[in-house]
Design an enzyme around this catalytic site. Structure first.
Site, PDB file in Angstrom:
ATOM      1  N   ASN A 173      41.636  25.548  38.507  1.00 56.77           N
ATOM      2  CA  ASN A 173      41.482  24.834  37.245  1.00 56.77           C
ATOM      3  C   ASN A 173      41.481  25.804  36.074  1.00 56.77           C
ATOM      4  O   ASN A 173      42.378  25.838  35.244  1.00 56.77           O
ATOM      5  CB  ASN A 173      40.200  23.988  37.279  1.00 56.77           C
ATOM      6  CG  ASN A 173      40.066  22.998  36.119  1.00 56.77           C
ATOM      7  OD1 ASN A 173      39.337  22.039  36.202  1.00 56.77           O
ATOM      8  ND2 ASN A 173      40.777  23.196  35.015  1.00 56.77           N
ATOM      9  N   ALA A 193      39.022  28.603  43.839  1.00 57.15           N
ATOM     10  CA  ALA A 193      38.171  29.368  42.917  1.00 57.15           C
ATOM     11  C   ALA A 193      38.500  30.857  42.906  1.00 57.15           C
ATOM     12  O   ALA A 193      38.746  31.460  43.939  1.00 57.15           O
ATOM     13  CB  ALA A 193      36.685  29.196  43.232  1.00 57.15           C
ATOM     14  N   GLY A 194      38.502  31.399  41.699  1.00 52.22           N
ATOM     15  CA  GLY A 194      38.628  32.838  41.520  1.00 52.22           C
ATOM     16  C   GLY A 194      40.014  33.325  41.150  1.00 52.22           C
ATOM     17  O   GLY A 194      40.179  34.446  40.692  1.00 52.22           O
ATOM     18  N   LYS A 196      36.625  16.273  47.723  1.00 49.73           N
ATOM     19  CA  LYS A 196      36.302  17.698  47.741  1.00 49.73           C
ATOM     20  C   LYS A 196      34.785  17.855  47.689  1.00 49.73           C
ATOM     21  O   LYS A 196      34.140  17.440  46.729  1.00 49.73           O
ATOM     22  CB  LYS A 196      36.932  18.425  46.548  1.00 49.73           C
ATOM     23  CG  LYS A 196      36.453  19.869  46.457  1.00 49.73           C
ATOM     24  CD  LYS A 196      36.991  20.624  45.259  1.00 49.73           C
ATOM     25  CE  LYS A 196      36.086  21.819  44.974  1.00 49.73           C
ATOM     26  NZ  LYS A 196      36.558  22.635  43.843  1.00 49.73           N
TER      27      LYS A 196
END
Lengths: 67, 267
Positions: free
Chosen positions: B215, B193-194, B106
């Protein structure tokens, strides 16, 4: 001999040491690590053949939790 | 009648995965909680960071690898904390050596320590080098459709636009951009993300995302293991909802669902 390991200057009484010997000395035998010496990655198979020199800079890394 | 579509697997860099939820391994209370949450999430791909080894002091300290064995999970080493293409490439070369030639990575290159917004110029530079060196690059980026397409053209194996800023938990702020990215892409598009809660993950999947990487939404929940389980269900529900195809939206409908004939008299 003085070597920088992960940003810390370390002094060793010997003047000849391979990376394999250093790995043993640092209790890292069997640990999953990767090593860079002066910006060059050293393959695990080359540890026993790679002699360290005065002022070498090593990065020893592992996998940790991250997102 | 088969309800679930068979073989609806996530294919990344030639390998198939049953789970479309990818999870990070950071910010848990301890490794036992990390493992329990990841088990509850059903994730098969887990991200890890590459950091300096703790030298000397704690030789027998447990490590992440003891709790998440390489034989059980696909590791996705990341470049979290890198602010230049050079740093990111260097980190992933070390990751490849660390993981015995493992190619799936990643890439993320950040541009600002406060917002953690990606630096797409450095990201593109790093992606070019990594693809040339044979890495399978899953790339974190902004939700700019042009940049996403360029990253695909460079040869990245998956493009991962943000839903909102890293660790913000703000959910999907621009579904329209994500939709354009998905429509234009020939490679898997994953939201990274988010995402803050399970409905955010479901919405991402309903938009047509191939998967979601998260995460903090799990690790920072009051009950991470329960949230991991919720996320697993949301990803599956969102995927099935996407595949099923939603009914068209109408302001109102003159045709009710129940028959208009056969009403009892006098009612």
């Amino acid at each position: 001999m003085q070597i920088t390991i992960n940003g810390h200057l370390k002094s060793f009484e010997c003047d000849k040491m391979t990376i394999a010997e250093l790995v043993t000395y640092m209790n890292l035998t069997g640990k999953r690590i990767a090593i860079e010496c002066n910006g060059e990655i050293i393959a695990r198979s080359q540890y026993e053949f790679t002699q360290l020199s005065q002022h070498d800079a090593l990065e020893i890394v592992g996998a940790v939790g991250g997102g | 009648m088969k309800v679930l579509q068979m073989n609806d697997e996530l294919k990344i860099a030639g390998k198939n995965y049953q789970s479309r939820l990818l999870v990070g391994t950071g910010k848990y209370r301890d490794f036992a909680e990390t493992r329990a949450a990841i088990d509850a999430s059903g994730a098969q791909i887990v991200t890890v960071a590459i950091r300096r080894t703790n030298i000397g002091q704690h030789a027998n300290e447990p490590s992440l690898l003891d709790f998440l064995p390489l034989e059980e999970f696909t590791y996705l080493p990341n470049t979290a904390g890198c602010y230049s293409a050079e740093e990111a490439v260097r980190t992933l070369r070390l990751a490849r050596e660390l993981l015995d030639g493992h190619k799936l990575v990643k890439l993320e290159v950040l541009g600002d320590p406060n917002t953690l917004y990606p630096n797409v110029i450095e990201t593109i530079a790093a992606a070019k080098t990594l693809v040339q060196e044979g890495f399978d690059v899953m790339v974190y980026t902004s939700d700019d459709p042009i940049i996403a397409k360029q990253l695909e053209e460079i040869g990245c194996c998956a493009v991962m636009p943000l839903a909102s800023l890293i660790r913000s938990g703000m959910g999907i702020l621009n579904p329209w951009n994500l939709q354009i990215i998905i429509e234009n892409a020939k490679i898997p598009v994953l939201v990274d993300a988010g995402v803050g809660c399970a409905s955010d993950a479901a919405i991402a999947m309903e938009l047509g995302c191939a998967g979601v990487l998260m995460n903090t939404a799990i690790a920072s929940a009051k009950n991470p293991v329960l949230m991991a389980s919720a996320m697993k269900k949301a990803i599956e529900a969102g995927r099935e909802s996407f595949l099923a195809g939603r009914m068209p939206k109408k302001l109102y409908s003159a045709s009710p669902s129940s028959p208009t004939t056969g009403m009892i008299s006098g009612a």
